[in-house]
Design a protein around this motif. Sequence first.
Motif, short mmCIF file in Angstrom:
data_model
loop_
_atom_site.label_atom_id
_atom_site.label_comp_id
_atom_site.label_asym_id
_atom_site.label_seq_id
_atom_site.Cartn_x
_atom_site.Cartn_y
_atom_site.Cartn_z
N GLN A 3 -49.98 20.06 -1.29
CA GLN A 3 -50.93 18.98 -1.54
C GLN A 3 -50.22 17.63 -1.70
O GLN A 3 -50.69 16.61 -1.20
N GLN A 4 -49.05 17.62 -2.35
CA GLN A 4 -48.32 16.36 -2.54
C GLN A 4 -47.84 15.81 -1.20
O GLN A 4 -47.95 14.61 -0.93
N THR A 6 -49.25 16.35 1.69
CA THR A 6 -50.45 15.91 2.40
C THR A 6 -50.87 14.53 1.91
O THR A 6 -51.21 13.65 2.71
N GLN A 7 -50.84 14.32 0.60
CA GLN A 7 -51.22 13.03 0.03
C GLN A 7 -50.25 11.93 0.47
O GLN A 7 -50.66 10.81 0.78
N GLN A 8 -48.95 12.24 0.50
CA GLN A 8 -47.96 11.25 0.93
C GLN A 8 -48.14 10.90 2.41
O GLN A 8 -48.05 9.73 2.79
N ALA A 10 -50.95 11.07 4.08
CA ALA A 10 -52.19 10.29 4.18
C ALA A 10 -51.95 8.86 3.74
O ALA A 10 -52.45 7.92 4.36
N ALA A 11 -51.20 8.66 2.68
CA ALA A 11 -50.90 7.30 2.20
C ALA A 11 -50.08 6.53 3.23
O ALA A 11 -50.33 5.35 3.48
#
Length: 169
Positions: A3-4, A6-8, A10-11
């Motif tokens: 998840q981390q 994926t978030q990075q 996306a950012a």
Amino acid sequence: MDQQDTQQAAAAASSAFDPDAFLVVPARTFEDLRIGEVFRAPSRTLTDAHAAAFQTVSADNHPVHYDAEWARRHGHSAPVVHGLQVLAFTAPGATLFPHFIGEVFINFLELSCTFLAEVHSGDTLYPALTVTGLEPQGDNGVVVTAATIHNQRGELVLSGQHKYLLRRQ
């Protein structure tokens, strides 16, 4: 990918996103266009609802467009779809053409057409714009297209021409 991660990702994608570079098709210039290129619109089957909506918008209340008995008494097999409604299917925005020329488009100069056959509710229309002329004019250029619409029987129901003014490179 957790998840981390994926978030990075996306950012990073969000910070690099440029709305001005978000194009449906690659932008082209006047000089990139070629005589003979065809820009098709998706086929459309006309319904009574389309005709009624156009009648409301246009305020055209001639019975040939909505009264089946009147139309039959005057030699038509059914109410006739309004010619301007048929012409509207040649709108450049119904094709990908304006997406190709969006960055260099100045204006829509003119159009003409001939209605060659009646169109009725239930007919399927196949519109196309074909580049027939490229006329340089100083810093600008005029693109001429043949506008055509065929029906489901292969009959040409509309033939016309559009002209657009584009910026040159």
